[in-house]
Every structure is written in structure tokens, then in C-alpha cells.
Design an enzyme around this catalytic site. Structure first.
Site, mmCIF file in Angstrom:
data_model
loop_
_atom_site.group_PDB
_atom_site.id
_atom_site.type_symbol
_atom_site.label_atom_id
_atom_site.label_comp_id
_atom_site.label_asym_id
_atom_site.label_seq_id
_atom_site.Cartn_x
_atom_site.Cartn_y
_atom_site.Cartn_z
ATOM 1 C CB CYS A 117 -0.976 -0.063 1.163
ATOM 2 S SG CYS A 117 -2.456 0.889 0.866
ATOM 3 N NE ARG A 141 -0.768 9.503 -1.297
ATOM 4 C CZ ARG A 141 -0.767 10.541 -0.476
ATOM 5 N NH1 ARG A 141 -0.446 11.736 -0.908
ATOM 6 N NH2 ARG A 141 -1.103 10.390 0.790
ATOM 7 C CG HIS A 155 -3.056 -3.261 4.185
ATOM 8 N ND1 HIS A 155 -1.993 -2.619 4.778
ATOM 9 C CD2 HIS A 155 -3.755 -2.320 3.524
ATOM 10 C CE1 HIS A 155 -2.045 -1.341 4.492
ATOM 11 N NE2 HIS A 155 -3.107 -1.120 3.737
ATOM 12 C CD GLU A 213 0.018 -5.339 6.160
ATOM 13 O OE1 GLU A 213 0.007 -5.969 5.084
ATOM 14 O OE2 GLU A 213 -0.265 -4.122 6.244
HETATM 15 N N1 LIG Z 1 -3.346 1.727 3.713
HETATM 16 C C1 LIG Z 1 -2.475 2.539 3.191
HETATM 17 O O1 LIG Z 1 -1.264 2.316 3.226
HETATM 18 C C2 LIG Z 1 -3.063 3.771 2.593
HETATM 19 C C3 LIG Z 1 -2.106 4.599 1.797
HETATM 20 C C4 LIG Z 1 -2.489 6.051 1.914
HETATM 21 N N2 LIG Z 1 -3.785 6.306 1.333
HETATM 22 C C5 LIG Z 1 -1.420 6.904 1.264
HETATM 23 O O2 LIG Z 1 -1.645 7.486 0.257
HETATM 24 O O3 LIG Z 1 -0.360 6.990 1.805
#
Ligand SMILES: NC(=O)CC[C@H](N)C(=O)O
Length: 192
Positions: A78, A105, A171, A173
């Protein structure tokens, strides 16, 4: 084997828990010397802007980039993926820019900002994987043929591999399914 986890912010503990379960030692990366004696690293999810600022202020940005360019295996989830991407729309902070993809993002819009859905993994088709997406980015474009897509969601890549770099927009994890982390361990151990 020891895996360093970028230790400023985000889902650090969750990756530690997962690796402990797989019998792998971890170390948090906060200072340049923390890069010594690690075989691979994880860039966790969290807030990429905050992590970008920490990377810059700690002086870690350049040594991290060099380590990845020299072939250190990385699992980026992410926000971690955002930090690695060559192109990020609306990026206002310095990042590693080592992974030839373009990401956007928070790309799933408000009502779908966070959701869990089953996704298929190309390296393990036995059963689907629980994809936990939290204000996730989208991989809008892969910029080199060598970027391999390991999982799609609605025709968009959500897990990719580029050499020894693995990137997930979700994710792993945050689940009890260890298959993505196990795959990463295989990538680390592979000869090339
Ligand atoms: N769960 C996440 O890692 C979200 C990322 C977050 N929206 C970002 O732009 O940094």
C-alpha cells in the site's frame, strides 16, 4: 535470514507478527546503520506522505534506494508501494522511484475507501486470498514489460513483481493468510 521493516509509521507490528509466525527474524529500520545485516526489507502500509518526510529527514532515502537498486528484495504494501513507484499522481514528497509503475493514491473513492474482497494469486491458485484494501492506491499503468502482474482486481493490477520487488495495493499482513509473505521468502531465497 533477517528482514528489515521500515519502522517509522504504519503497519509495522502486523508484518512483524506475520514473519515471526514464519520463523523469520526482523529488525526495524529507522537509522542508516539498521540497513546492515538485513537480507531483505518490507515497506509497510500507512501514510506515504508521513513516511516520505521521515525518509527524507532521517537521511535514509538515498541508502534505501541504493540498496533496492543493488538487488535487495523488497515487499511493499500500500503506502510502501507508493514510496517505490516511479510515477505517483500528485506526489509532493521525495520517494525512491525504483518501480516502473504509475500509481494513484486513494483511488477507490469515498464510499469504497476501505473494503475486503477475494482476489486470485497467480502463484497459488488453490484458493482465493482475502484482499484487504484500505484507502488503497491503484496501479494505473505498468511502465515496463518486465513488471509481472501476480493479481488483478477488476482488470487492474493489485499485486506485481519486478525482479525482487513485490508490490501489493492491499494488506496481506492484516489477515491470517501467510501466502504472500511465504511467496516473498521464496523470492528472497531464489538465485536470481
Ligand atoms: N493503507 C495505506 O497504506 C493507505 C495509503 C495512503 N492512502 C497513502 O496514500 O499513503
Amino acid at each position: 535470514m533477517k528482514i528489515g521493516i521500515l519502522g517509522f509509521q504504519g503497519g509495522i507490528k502486523e508484518h512483524e507478527r506475520m514473519l515471526k509466525q514464519l520463523g523469520v527474524e526482523t529488525r526495524r529500520i529507522r537509522y542508516i546503520q539498521d540497513l546492515d545485516k538485513i537480507d531483505a526489507m518490507i515497506l509497510p502500509g500507512g501514510e506515504s506522505t508521513t513516511m516520505g518526510i521521515f525518509l527524507h529527514n532521517s537521511g535514509l532515502l538515498k541508502p534505501l534506494k541504493e540498496a533496492v537498486e543493488k538487488g535487495m528484495p523488497v515487499l511493499a504494501t500500500c503506502a510502501g508501494l507508493i514510496l517505490l513507484a516511479q510515477e505517483v499522481e500528485g506526489l509532493s514528497f521525495a520517494s525512491l522511484k525504483v518501480l516502473p509503475v504509475r500509481v494513484r493514491r486513494n483511488a477507490y473513492g469515498r464510499q469504497k475507501e476501505s473494503f475486503t474482497t477475494q482476489i486470485n494469486l497467480s502463484f497459488d491458485k488453490a484458493r482465493p486470498f482475502p484482499g484487504v484494501f484500505i484507502r488503497a492506491p491503484k496501479i494505473e499503468k505498468t511502465l515496463e514489460d518486465k513488471v509481472e502482474v501476480l493479481s488483478f482486481l477488476e482488470e487492474q493490477p493489485v499485486m506485481i513483481r519486478y525482479g525482487k520487488i513485490i508490490g501489493c495495493t492491499f494488506h496481506p499482513e492484516l489477515t491470517s493468510d501467510t501466502r504472500v509473505h511465504k511467496y516473498f521468502l521464496q523470492v528472497i531465497s531464489a538465485k536470481n
